[in-house]
Design a protein around this motif. Structure first.
Motif, PDB file in Angstrom:
ATOM      1  N   ARG A 297       0.826  -1.216   0.000  1.00 11.37           N
ATOM      2  CA  ARG A 297       0.000   0.000   0.000  1.00 11.37           C
ATOM      3  C   ARG A 297       0.860   1.266   0.000  1.00 11.37           C
ATOM      4  O   ARG A 297       0.596   2.214  -0.745  1.00 11.37           O
ATOM      5  CB  ARG A 297      -0.898  -0.028   1.232  1.00 11.37           C
ATOM      6  N   ASP A 298       1.901   1.308   0.838  1.00 10.02           N
ATOM      7  CA  ASP A 298       2.629   2.541   1.083  1.00 10.02           C
ATOM      8  C   ASP A 298       3.806   2.769   0.148  1.00 10.02           C
ATOM      9  O   ASP A 298       4.214   3.930  -0.045  1.00 10.02           O
ATOM     10  CB  ASP A 298       3.125   2.571   2.532  1.00 10.02           C
TER      11      ASP A 298
ATOM     12  N   LEU B 252       8.542   0.038  -5.000  1.00  9.84           N
ATOM     13  CA  LEU B 252       8.553  -1.327  -4.449  1.00  9.84           C
ATOM     14  C   LEU B 252       7.534  -2.191  -5.169  1.00  9.84           C
ATOM     15  O   LEU B 252       6.387  -1.780  -5.369  1.00  9.84           O
ATOM     16  CB  LEU B 252       8.213  -1.311  -2.959  1.00  9.84           C
ATOM     17  N   THR B 253       7.944  -3.405  -5.531  1.00  8.92           N
ATOM     18  CA  THR B 253       7.019  -4.425  -6.012  1.00  8.92           C
ATOM     19  C   THR B 253       7.003  -5.567  -5.009  1.00  8.92           C
ATOM     20  O   THR B 253       8.042  -6.152  -4.708  1.00  8.92           O
ATOM     21  CB  THR B 253       7.435  -4.969  -7.388  1.00  8.92           C
ATOM     22  N   VAL B 254       5.828  -5.850  -4.465  1.00 13.19           N
ATOM     23  CA  VAL B 254       5.648  -6.994  -3.568  1.00 13.19           C
ATOM     24  C   VAL B 254       5.111  -8.153  -4.394  1.00 13.19           C
ATOM     25  O   VAL B 254       4.126  -8.000  -5.128  1.00 13.19           O
ATOM     26  CB  VAL B 254       4.674  -6.669  -2.424  1.00 13.19           C
ATOM     27  N   VAL B 255       5.752  -9.308  -4.295  1.00 13.56           N
ATOM     28  CA  VAL B 255       5.306 -10.525  -4.969  1.00 13.56           C
ATOM     29  C   VAL B 255       5.007 -11.566  -3.903  1.00 13.56           C
ATOM     30  O   VAL B 255       5.897 -11.967  -3.146  1.00 13.56           O
ATOM     31  CB  VAL B 255       6.368 -11.078  -5.943  1.00 13.56           C
TER      32      VAL B 255
ATOM     33  N   HIS C 183      -8.109 -12.178   2.706  1.00 12.32           N
ATOM     34  CA  HIS C 183      -6.996 -11.473   3.348  1.00 12.32           C
ATOM     35  C   HIS C 183      -6.718 -10.123   2.709  1.00 12.32           C
ATOM     36  O   HIS C 183      -5.764  -9.428   3.120  1.00 12.32           O
ATOM     37  CB  HIS C 183      -5.740 -12.343   3.336  1.00 12.32           C
ATOM     38  N   GLY C 184      -7.512  -9.725   1.720  1.00 11.34           N
ATOM     39  CA  GLY C 184      -7.364  -8.407   1.120  1.00 11.34           C
ATOM     40  C   GLY C 184      -6.047  -8.199   0.410  1.00 11.34           C
ATOM     41  O   GLY C 184      -5.477  -7.100   0.448  1.00 11.34           O
ATOM     42  N   LEU C 185      -5.547  -9.240  -0.267  1.00 13.26           N
ATOM     43  CA  LEU C 185      -4.257  -9.137  -0.957  1.00 13.26           C
ATOM     44  C   LEU C 185      -4.471  -8.565  -2.354  1.00 13.26           C
ATOM     45  O   LEU C 185      -5.158  -9.169  -3.183  1.00 13.26           O
ATOM     46  CB  LEU C 185      -3.598 -10.515  -1.051  1.00 13.26           C
ATOM     47  N   THR C 186      -3.878  -7.429  -2.623  1.00 12.14           N
ATOM     48  CA  THR C 186      -4.013  -6.797  -3.933  1.00 12.14           C
ATOM     49  C   THR C 186      -2.694  -6.736  -4.688  1.00 12.14           C
ATOM     50  O   THR C 186      -2.667  -6.288  -5.842  1.00 12.14           O
ATOM     51  CB  THR C 186      -4.587  -5.378  -3.792  1.00 12.14           C
TER      52      THR C 186
ATOM     53  N   SER D 190       5.035   2.996   8.128  1.00 13.70           N
ATOM     54  CA  SER D 190       3.651   2.527   8.148  1.00 13.70           C
ATOM     55  C   SER D 190       3.106   2.488   9.575  1.00 13.70           C
ATOM     56  O   SER D 190       3.841   2.191  10.531  1.00 13.70           O
ATOM     57  CB  SER D 190       3.547   1.138   7.519  1.00 13.70           C
ATOM     58  N   PRO D 191       1.818   2.771   9.744  1.00 10.85           N
ATOM     59  CA  PRO D 191       1.220   2.677  11.084  1.00 10.85           C
ATOM     60  C   PRO D 191       1.350   1.285  11.685  1.00 10.85           C
ATOM     61  O   PRO D 191       1.484   1.143  12.909  1.00 10.85           O
ATOM     62  CB  PRO D 191      -0.255   3.038  10.832  1.00 10.85           C
TER      63      PRO D 191
END
Length: 300
Positions: free
Chosen positions: A58-59, A65-68, A91-94, A160-161
């Motif tokens: 998200r942030d 950054l690319t998250v895989v 799990h809300g994975l986008t 991040s919070p």
């Protein structure tokens, strides 16, 4: 035990299919920082790390950054697309998800555990690796360092919070709690649980074959979870008893006020949360043949 050396560069991501993204390659992500999150949707340790992985996507996705997420199944049901796709939604994975049913990418990384995080720089070189829970502050600090090095002077978002809360909270201790308890013949330890009724013991699970059955587990922990599959009779109601009584206020999030868990999919079911310190006895009772129980996991 010394772990085998892991991959020092981002290897080809050869997998069965992709979710949330077209196929990615080391070449297509060159110039971006890459975080690979090796996960399994019923793994309680990964479930606890998921909020941080979501936060980093998200942030930091818009600053380089690319998250895989690389999903590798622990159990046979984890290869069913409908199960994985539901877990991704739940799990809300986008971020991009690589479905590694054959463990091809897992082997290329020379990975050996769930969950594991691999951080690669913009040239595809491995910077660091983290196994299991924790070290979220270190992971985010390294993400920030690499992103800033790739784009000097670029404005970074605040920490991040989720990680801010992590570093200001005393981490729980897992000392003295019952270890992960598998039920099938392949990894189950005799004497760690008891069955009453007509059960079949398979390599991965125990399955109620006929009539009503009870599964009894002695444990020391505050939290108990179970990976279960309802079988063809979904949803399966399971009565949850703690020390011979309805679980009551110690019920987990997947247990209703009457003390029943309604198992409607192959997933991790949260049975007990907030049990008092000390030794306890968990009893699960159902009359739905086909119900399968795979592994208990615990928390403080």
């Amino acid at each position: 035990m010394t772990r085998a050396p892991v991959a020092t560069r981002l290897p080809p991501i050869n997998v069965r299919r992709w979710v949330n993204s077209p196929p990615l390659t080391p070449e297509s992500v060159r110039g971006r920082v890459v975080l690979v999150d090796v996960w399994e949707y019923t793994c309680v340790n990964w479930i606890r790390t998921a909020p941080y992985v979501r936060a980093w996507h998200r942030d930091y996705r818009d600053v380089g950054l690319t998250v895989v997420g690389a999903h590798a199944p622990e159990f046979a049901f984890g290869r069913r697309p409908e199960n994985i796709d539901r877990a991704i939604r739940d799990h809300g994975l986008t971020h991009p998800i690589a479905i590694d049913d054959d463990f091809t990418f897992w082997r290329a990384l020379r990975n050996d555990a769930w969950p594991a995080r691999y951080l690669f720089d913009t040239d595809g070189r491995l910077v660091d690796r983290w196994v299991g829970e924790g070290d979220y502050d270190r992971t985010e600090a390294e993400i920030r360092r690499l992103v800033e090095a790739a784009s000097p002077g670029a404005a970074l978002p605040p920490v991040s919070p989720e990680v801010t809360a992590f570093v200001t909270t005393t981490p729980p201790t897992y000392a003295g709690i019952t270890p992960e308890t598998y039920l099938g013949a392949d990894r189950g330890v005799p004497g760690t649980y008891a069955l009453t009724g007509d059960w079949r013991i398979d390599g991965e699970y125990v399955e109620l074959a006929a009539g009503a059955g009870e599964l009894v587990l002695p444990f020391t922990a505050g939290e108990v979870n179970l990976v279960a599959d309802p079988g063809p009779g979904a949803p399966v109601p399971v009565q949850v008893l703690l020390d011979g009584n309805p679980v009551g206020d110690a019920r987990g999030a997947d247990v209703d006020p009457a003390g029943r868990a309604h198992v409607d999919r192959a997933a991790m079911i949260r049975l007990v949360a907030g049990a008092t310190p000390g030794e306890h006895r968990l009893s699960l009772v159902t009359d739905r043949p086909g119900f399968r129980a795979y592994v208990f996991t615990f928390g403080p």
